[in-house]
Design a protein around this motif. Sequence first.
Motif, PDB file in Angstrom:
ATOM      1  N   LEU A 170      66.098 -71.471  73.088  1.00 17.46           N
ATOM      2  CA  LEU A 170      65.207 -71.641  71.948  1.00 17.46           C
ATOM      3  C   LEU A 170      64.551 -70.290  71.670  1.00 17.46           C
ATOM      4  N   LYS A 222      61.056 -63.517  71.684  1.00 14.99           N
ATOM      5  CA  LYS A 222      60.521 -64.487  72.635  1.00 14.99           C
ATOM      6  C   LYS A 222      61.467 -65.677  72.638  1.00 14.99           C
ATOM      7  N   CYS A 223      62.053 -65.948  73.790  1.00 11.14           N
ATOM      8  CA  CYS A 223      62.978 -67.070  73.858  1.00 11.14           C
ATOM      9  C   CYS A 223      62.848 -67.783  75.194  1.00 11.14           C
ATOM     10  N   THR A 242      61.767 -68.453  69.659  1.00 10.40           N
ATOM     11  CA  THR A 242      60.548 -68.766  68.911  1.00 10.40           C
ATOM     12  C   THR A 242      60.035 -67.579  68.117  1.00 10.40           C
ATOM     13  N   SER A 243      60.511 -66.380  68.434  1.00 12.77           N
ATOM     14  CA  SER A 243      60.065 -65.189  67.716  1.00 12.77           C
ATOM     15  C   SER A 243      61.113 -64.088  67.892  1.00 12.77           C
TER      16      SER A 243
END
Length: 160
Positions: A101, A109-110, A103-104
């Motif tokens: 996932l 950011k994962c 996120t940024s």
Amino acid sequence: MTLTVDFVPVTFMLPADYNLFVEEFRKSPSSTWIMKPCGKAQGKGIFLINKLSQIKKWSRDSRTSTFVAANSGKEAYVISLYIDNPLLIGGKKFDLRLYVLVTSYRPLKCYMYKLGFCRFCTVKYTPSTSELDNMFVHLTNVAIQKHGVSFSHPQLESER
């Protein structure tokens, strides 16, 4: 920062990119290509080619398909240069499914899910053109592999 992706094989959408594909095919006519239909799953409709005449047969046969590319009358396919020297485990092709996932992107950011899985072919890989039609050599899809004589899966065995 620029991200260069140089490990993705040359890929085209057919029938829209047919002329570009033919131009690329002629640069190395001994190459193998893999065709995947856009509107199917579980390995259905996937095949390998190494001759332009096989594309012409696909073009004739695809006119009766239900998933049709806009204004063409032909089924849409992705065609990619086949990786003929894949990484193997025990001589067999495999793929990994990992779930991430993001996120940024700035900053990156994962999160990676701790579970994933691996799928294997049931037959040892060979780049031999005599095995182009043997999907047990080339496709890791469980929907294909479960029909092979060497397939073994405890959960699926109990369903048989």
